[in-house]
Write an enzyme that holds these catalytic residues in place. Structure first.
Site, PDB file in Angstrom:
ATOM      1  N   LYS A  31       0.994  -1.159   0.043  1.00  0.00           N
ATOM      2  CA  LYS A  31       0.005  -0.242  -0.085  1.00  0.00           C
ATOM      3  C   LYS A  31       0.825   1.133   0.104  1.00  0.00           C
ATOM      4  O   LYS A  31       0.650   2.069  -0.716  1.00  0.00           O
ATOM      5  CB  LYS A  31      -0.966  -0.023   1.171  1.00  0.00           C
ATOM      6  CG  LYS A  31      -1.952  -0.972   1.128  1.00  0.00           C
ATOM      7  CD  LYS A  31      -2.799  -0.763   2.478  1.00  0.00           C
ATOM      8  CE  LYS A  31      -2.317  -0.922   3.828  1.00  0.00           C
ATOM      9  NZ  LYS A  31      -1.595  -2.313   4.395  1.00  0.00           N
ATOM     10  N   ARG A 106      -9.162   0.984   9.088  1.00  0.00           N
ATOM     11  CA  ARG A 106      -8.640  -0.265   9.455  1.00  0.00           C
ATOM     12  C   ARG A 106      -9.682  -1.014  10.112  1.00  0.00           C
ATOM     13  O   ARG A 106      -9.518  -2.310  10.634  1.00  0.00           O
ATOM     14  CB  ARG A 106      -7.356   0.082  10.323  1.00  0.00           C
ATOM     15  CG  ARG A 106      -6.170  -0.682   9.639  1.00  0.00           C
ATOM     16  CD  ARG A 106      -4.939  -0.420  10.795  1.00  0.00           C
ATOM     17  NE  ARG A 106      -3.985  -1.002  10.382  1.00  0.00           N
ATOM     18  CZ  ARG A 106      -2.684  -0.575   9.522  1.00  0.00           C
ATOM     19  NH1 ARG A 106      -3.062   0.523   9.121  1.00  0.00           N
ATOM     20  NH2 ARG A 106      -1.688  -1.319   9.407  1.00  0.00           N
ATOM     21  N   ARG A 152      11.607  -5.468   4.576  1.00  0.00           N
ATOM     22  CA  ARG A 152      11.472  -4.059   4.424  1.00  0.00           C
ATOM     23  C   ARG A 152      12.577  -3.314   4.901  1.00  0.00           C
ATOM     24  O   ARG A 152      12.583  -3.259   6.017  1.00  0.00           O
ATOM     25  CB  ARG A 152       9.873  -3.917   4.664  1.00  0.00           C
ATOM     26  CG  ARG A 152       9.646  -2.210   4.550  1.00  0.00           C
ATOM     27  CD  ARG A 152       8.283  -2.166   4.638  1.00  0.00           C
ATOM     28  NE  ARG A 152       7.559  -2.279   6.178  1.00  0.00           N
ATOM     29  CZ  ARG A 152       6.338  -2.223   6.080  1.00  0.00           C
ATOM     30  NH1 ARG A 152       5.513  -1.829   5.089  1.00  0.00           N
ATOM     31  NH2 ARG A 152       5.626  -2.561   7.205  1.00  0.00           N
TER      32      ARG A 152
HETATM   33  P1  ADP Z   1       1.231  -1.918   7.941  1.00  0.00           P
HETATM   34  O1  ADP Z   1       0.109  -1.470   7.152  1.00  0.00           O
HETATM   35  O2  ADP Z   1       2.561  -2.264   7.212  1.00  0.00           O
HETATM   36  O3  ADP Z   1       0.912  -2.480   9.097  1.00  0.00           O
HETATM   37  P2  ADP Z   1       1.252   0.709   8.888  1.00  0.00           P
HETATM   38  O4  ADP Z   1       2.524   1.755   8.798  1.00  0.00           O
HETATM   39  O5  ADP Z   1       0.242   1.342   7.994  1.00  0.00           O
HETATM   40  O6  ADP Z   1       1.823  -0.674   8.952  1.00  0.00           O
HETATM   41  O7  ADP Z   1       0.685   0.944  10.245  1.00  0.00           O
HETATM   42  C1  ADP Z   1       1.768   0.618  11.575  1.00  0.00           C
HETATM   43  C2  ADP Z   1       1.107   0.531  12.987  1.00  0.00           C
HETATM   44  O8  ADP Z   1       0.392   1.722  13.226  1.00  0.00           O
HETATM   45  C3  ADP Z   1      -0.078  -0.474  12.758  1.00  0.00           C
HETATM   46  O9  ADP Z   1       0.009  -1.809  13.120  1.00  0.00           O
HETATM   47  C4  ADP Z   1      -1.168   0.055  13.948  1.00  0.00           C
HETATM   48  O10 ADP Z   1      -0.858  -0.044  15.371  1.00  0.00           O
HETATM   49  C5  ADP Z   1      -0.935   1.514  13.578  1.00  0.00           C
HETATM   50  N1  ADP Z   1      -2.126   2.248  12.736  1.00  0.00           N
HETATM   51  C6  ADP Z   1      -1.916   2.677  11.879  1.00  0.00           C
HETATM   52  N2  ADP Z   1      -3.140   2.856  10.949  1.00  0.00           N
HETATM   53  C7  ADP Z   1      -4.093   2.591  11.943  1.00  0.00           C
HETATM   54  C8  ADP Z   1      -5.453   2.767  12.076  1.00  0.00           C
HETATM   55  N3  ADP Z   1      -6.343   3.194  11.116  1.00  0.00           N
HETATM   56  N4  ADP Z   1      -6.061   2.260  13.034  1.00  0.00           N
HETATM   57  C9  ADP Z   1      -5.207   1.739  14.231  1.00  0.00           C
HETATM   58  N5  ADP Z   1      -4.057   1.660  14.216  1.00  0.00           N
HETATM   59  C10 ADP Z   1      -3.145   2.256  13.199  1.00  0.00           C
END
Ligand code: ADP
Length: 245
Positions: A31, A106, A152
């Site tokens: 993504k 999410r 990564r």
């Molecule tokens: P990935 O999609 O690779 O898991 P991200 O960089 O999008 O990684 O997110 C890293 C962390 O940030 C998630 O594991 C979570 O703890 C937190 N996070 C990110 N976006 C959200 C969200 N929309 N709701 C809740 N927690 C989030």
């Protein structure tokens, strides 16, 4: 220096209303990589809740302090906290023509909040009606994800993402960014035990979103195991087609 062609392209993109785009997919689906490319092509911002949270942690803000322990364990941060961050980001003027949401929503709760927020704040209302959310789902087999996440590496300066497990996506010099020479870093949550927790949480908390959106929006499914350029072309096509709707 800009060429005539790129200037023409920029003018065309600047005039275009892209609307809201949501990129769905498990951790490691690509993504972030795709969102960065698409944002350049359409000249709209990438709204990545993961990046915003990591920035808050780096700056030691109150949001960052509340989020850090959850993130390091691979758990989700509270809906209220991310929703406040997203509301602030979407209020910035650069979101007026459209944006790509990467990592948000999410949970079904966050998706419901987003629908309400966009409607209440009159986002993308045109004479033809309100521009709908375009939902793109990147699908990748579970077995591929683990290898992608453990390999990564990210440039802390320009944000470019590399992967040590795939020859095509490695940096030219190991551990060094091709663009600016900065030392690449591994995210704290890209450890195998934390990755497994993130993938588990994706299955239980985020996957139900596909059904949620399938009821109200058309979900476009794209094979996320293909080469990055192939995926980018498919996403661009989906946005172009979505624009004509
Ligand atoms: P990935 O999609 O690779 O898991 P991200 O960089 O999008 O990684 O997110 C890293 C962390 O940030 C998630 O594991 C979570 O703890 C937190 N996070 C990110 N976006 C959200 C969200 N929309 N709701 C809740 N927690 C989030």
């Amino acid at each position: 220096m800009e060429t005539g062609t790129s200037r023409g392209m920029a003018v065309k993109q600047e005039a275009r209303l892209v609307g809201p785009v949501v990129l769905l997919g498990p951790p490691g689906a690509g993504k972030g990589t795709q969102a960065k490319r698409i944002c350049q092509i359409f000249q709209i911002p990438q709204v990545s809740t993961g990046d915003i949270l990591r920035d808050n942690i780096a700056r030691g803000t109150e949001f960052g302090k509340q989020a850090e322990a959850h993130m390091n364990r691979g758990e989700l941060v509270s809906d209220e906290l991310v929703q406040r961050m997203v509301a602030d980001r979407l209020a910035q003027p650069d979101c007026a023509r459209g944006f790509i949401l990467d990592g948000f929503p999410r949970t079904v709760n966050q998706a419901e909040w987003l629908d309400k927020h966009l409607a209440e704040h009159g986002f993308f209302v045109t004479e033809k009606g309100c521009k709908r959310l375009l939902v793109i789902q990147l699908e990748v087999a579970y077995t591929l994800l683990l290898g992608r996440l453990t390999g990564r590496r990210t440039c802390p300066t320009c944000g470019r993402i590399y992967n040590t497990n795939t020859a095509q996506q490695g940096s030219r010099v190991e551990g060094v960014c091709d663009v600016d020479g900065a030392s690449l870093v591994t995210r704290k949550d890209d450890r195998e035990d934390v990755i497994k927790e993130r993938l588990k949480n994706y299955q239980t908390q985020t996957l139900p979103l596909v059904d949620y959106y399938a009821r109200t929006n058309h979900v476009i499914e794209i094979d996320g195991s293909a080469e990055p350029d192939v995926i980018t072309s498919a996403v661009v096509k989906a946005i172009e087609n979505g624009n004509r709707l």
